[in-house]
Design an enzyme around this catalytic site. Structure first.
Site, PDB file in Angstrom:
ATOM      1  N   LYS A  72       7.028  11.138   6.941  1.00  0.00           N
ATOM      2  CA  LYS A  72       6.660  10.077   7.888  1.00  0.00           C
ATOM      3  C   LYS A  72       7.873   9.402   8.537  1.00  0.00           C
ATOM      4  CE  LYS A  72       2.298   8.714   5.715  1.00  0.00           C
ATOM      5  NZ  LYS A  72       1.495   7.584   5.276  1.00  0.00           N
ATOM      6  N   ASP A 108      -1.962   4.055   9.734  1.00  0.00           N
ATOM      7  CA  ASP A 108      -2.276   3.564   8.382  1.00  0.00           C
ATOM      8  C   ASP A 108      -2.680   2.084   8.405  1.00  0.00           C
ATOM      9  OD1 ASP A 108      -1.951   5.886   6.888  1.00  0.00           O
ATOM     10  OD2 ASP A 108       0.201   5.574   6.611  1.00  0.00           O
TER      11      ASP A 108
HETATM   12  P1  NAP Z   1       5.812   3.917  -1.753  1.00  0.00           P
HETATM   13  O1  NAP Z   1       6.323   3.902  -0.359  1.00  0.00           O
HETATM   14  O2  NAP Z   1       6.478   4.741  -2.778  1.00  0.00           O
HETATM   15  O3  NAP Z   1       5.780   2.386  -2.274  1.00  0.00           O
HETATM   16  C1  NAP Z   1       5.344   2.059  -3.554  1.00  0.00           C
HETATM   17  C2  NAP Z   1       5.437   0.553  -3.736  1.00  0.00           C
HETATM   18  O4  NAP Z   1       4.905   0.239  -5.041  1.00  0.00           O
HETATM   19  C3  NAP Z   1       6.865   0.030  -3.712  1.00  0.00           C
HETATM   20  O5  NAP Z   1       6.878  -1.255  -3.133  1.00  0.00           O
HETATM   21  C4  NAP Z   1       7.189  -0.061  -5.210  1.00  0.00           C
HETATM   22  O6  NAP Z   1       8.189  -0.976  -5.548  1.00  0.00           O
HETATM   23  C5  NAP Z   1       5.865  -0.546  -5.725  1.00  0.00           C
HETATM   24  N1  NAP Z   1       5.784  -0.364  -7.168  1.00  0.00           N
HETATM   25  C6  NAP Z   1       5.668   0.795  -7.849  1.00  0.00           C
HETATM   26  N2  NAP Z   1       5.632   0.547  -9.180  1.00  0.00           N
HETATM   27  C7  NAP Z   1       5.763  -0.814  -9.317  1.00  0.00           C
HETATM   28  C8  NAP Z   1       5.778  -1.675 -10.426  1.00  0.00           C
HETATM   29  N3  NAP Z   1       5.658  -1.223 -11.690  1.00  0.00           N
HETATM   30  N4  NAP Z   1       5.894  -3.016 -10.201  1.00  0.00           N
HETATM   31  C9  NAP Z   1       5.985  -3.485  -8.942  1.00  0.00           C
HETATM   32  N5  NAP Z   1       5.963  -2.719  -7.845  1.00  0.00           N
HETATM   33  C10 NAP Z   1       5.853  -1.387  -8.024  1.00  0.00           C
HETATM   34  O7  NAP Z   1       4.266   4.356  -1.768  1.00  0.00           O
HETATM   35  P2  NAP Z   1       3.154   4.082  -0.625  1.00  0.00           P
HETATM   36  O8  NAP Z   1       3.120   5.244   0.285  1.00  0.00           O
HETATM   37  O9  NAP Z   1       3.350   2.712  -0.078  1.00  0.00           O
HETATM   38  O10 NAP Z   1       1.834   4.138  -1.505  1.00  0.00           O
HETATM   39  C11 NAP Z   1       1.477   3.060  -2.345  1.00  0.00           C
HETATM   40  C12 NAP Z   1       0.031   3.260  -2.805  1.00  0.00           C
HETATM   41  O11 NAP Z   1      -0.807   3.219  -1.650  1.00  0.00           O
HETATM   42  C13 NAP Z   1      -0.224   4.611  -3.470  1.00  0.00           C
HETATM   43  O12 NAP Z   1      -1.084   4.398  -4.551  1.00  0.00           O
HETATM   44  C14 NAP Z   1      -0.910   5.416  -2.384  1.00  0.00           C
HETATM   45  O13 NAP Z   1      -1.803   6.364  -2.908  1.00  0.00           O
HETATM   46  C15 NAP Z   1      -1.683   4.327  -1.660  1.00  0.00           C
HETATM   47  N6  NAP Z   1      -1.953   4.648  -0.254  1.00  0.00           N
HETATM   48  C16 NAP Z   1      -3.232   4.581   0.158  1.00  0.00           C
HETATM   49  C17 NAP Z   1      -3.535   4.852   1.472  1.00  0.00           C
HETATM   50  C18 NAP Z   1      -4.966   4.792   1.932  1.00  0.00           C
HETATM   51  O14 NAP Z   1      -5.268   5.324   2.998  1.00  0.00           O
HETATM   52  N7  NAP Z   1      -5.839   4.148   1.189  1.00  0.00           N
HETATM   53  C19 NAP Z   1      -2.519   5.185   2.385  1.00  0.00           C
HETATM   54  C20 NAP Z   1      -1.186   5.220   1.933  1.00  0.00           C
HETATM   55  C21 NAP Z   1      -0.924   4.959   0.594  1.00  0.00           C
HETATM   56  P3  NAP Z   1       9.744  -0.509  -5.772  1.00  0.00           P
HETATM   57  O15 NAP Z   1      10.267  -0.218  -4.396  1.00  0.00           O
HETATM   58  O16 NAP Z   1      10.358  -1.717  -6.408  1.00  0.00           O
HETATM   59  O17 NAP Z   1       9.716   0.697  -6.661  1.00  0.00           O
END
Ligand code: NAP
Length: 288
Positions: A72, A108
């Site tokens: 992305k 998104d």
């Molecule tokens: P990402 O870019 O890797 O971001 C993950 C986020 O979660 C970061 O801010 C990370 O913080 C935080 N995080 C992870 N473990 C943590 C913890 N133990 N404590 C506090 N913060 C924590 O991933 P993403 O693409 O944003 O996806 C995040 C979630 O959204 C996933 O579950 C994904 O499946 C879901 N999602 C859903 C959709 C939908 O259409 N419904 C679309 C996109 C994503 P750090 O930077 O500090 O590690």
């Protein structure tokens, strides 16, 4: 599925991995239902192979494509033009090919904002709190600001690799839009309590609580929840995260990330075909 002919327009998903994606089912069923001569395929392409893959697809006259992780951000450099949301977010999840020019969009955040409306809520002009600073959080934060949410509190770990990028996003929003955005440290419990108190909606946009780690919740203090707070999660596996369960038990209205997924796809479908996806049909087929 429609018969594939010499006129069939190609759409696709690029990313790695992609084989688990629901997008081909959703788009191909919508094409079939509406009798549109399109097909949607998945290609496993990582960010290193992306420039070559995009050049090839452009030469082949692809109508458009989606991008998922890890492609992305890289796509921002490869697009000829970016939508306001894609520019603000710094990531592209949908490309449309307009006579050889690749226009990058990010649907998104649009998908999330649509899912809020679908659940029956109006958050425009209100304050919201978003937990997380990754791709999903950034997209939602930017779209919420563009759509007219009044104030956004963003909570992230001070050690997050996304901290500086998110501070930059908040600064850009504050400088260019009527919305106020504030980034806070997850550890600042006073700020979190105050932010949630003044918010209409609290969103988990982190991956905390996603399968298989279903016992984890980004918020564990049940006292933060109150009955008139709307609580949602971007996660859709499991359907009800621990976070949503705690909120529901405290009397909050809750919804998960299923329809964010549906509506980000529906917006891409509209960009490519100019026609609305038959979302009620797709909901019944794949989202019930
Ligand atoms: P990402 O870019 O890797 O971001 C993950 C986020 O979660 C970061 O801010 C990370 O913080 C935080 N995080 C992870 N473990 C943590 C913890 N133990 N404590 C506090 N913060 C924590 O991933 P993403 O693409 O944003 O996806 C995040 C979630 O959204 C996933 O579950 C994904 O499946 C879901 N999602 C859903 C959709 C939908 O259409 N419904 C679309 C996109 C994503 P750090 O930077 O500090 O590690």
């Amino acid at each position: 599925m429609n018969p594939i002919t010499g006129h069939t327009k190609l759409t696709a998903l690029l990313g790695s991995p992609v084989s688990h994606s629901i997008s081909p089912l959703m788009h191909n069923e919508a094409f079939r239902k509406l009798g549109l001569d399109y097909v949607y395929l998945c290609f496993d392409v990582n960010e290193h192979a992306l420039p070559e893959a995009v050049a090839g697809l452009r030469s082949c006259g692809i109508r458009g494509f989606n991008l998922t992780m890890p492609d992305k951000n890289k796509m921002v450099e490869l697009a000829d033009e970016l939508s306001p949301a894609a520019r603000l977010i710094g990531a592209v999840n949908t490309v449309v090919n307009e006579k050889g020019r690749l226009i990058g969009h990010n649907t998104d955040g649009i998908g999330y904002m649509h899912s809020v409306k679908d659940a029956g809520y109006d958050i425009l002009g209100k304050t919201i709190t978003i937990m997380g600073a990754g791709g999903a959080a950034t997209a939602i934060c930017a779209q919420a600001a563009l759509d007219g949410v009044a104030k956004i509190h963003i909570f992230a770990r001070r050690t997050s690799r996304f901290w500086d990028r998110t501070q930059h996003l908040a600064d850009t929003i504050n400088a260019s839009l009527p919305c106020r955005a504030e980034l806070h440290d997850n550890e600042d419990k006073t700020a979190l309590r105050q932010a949630v108190e003044e918010s209409a909606l609290l969103l988990n946009a982190t991956s905390v609580g996603m399968a298989p780690n279903t016992e984890a919740s980004i918020i564990t203090d049940r006292n933060l929840f109150r009955e008139d707070l709307i609580v949602s999660d971007v996660i859709y596996n499991p359907r009800e995260t621990k976070f949503l369960k705690l909120a529901r038990e405290a009397g909050c209205r809750t919804f998960n990330g299923m329809y964010m997924l549906l509506y980000q796809g529906a917006e891409a479908f509209r960009i490519w075909t100019g026609v609305d996806m038959p979302v009620e049909h797709i909901k019944r087929m794949y989202f019930s």
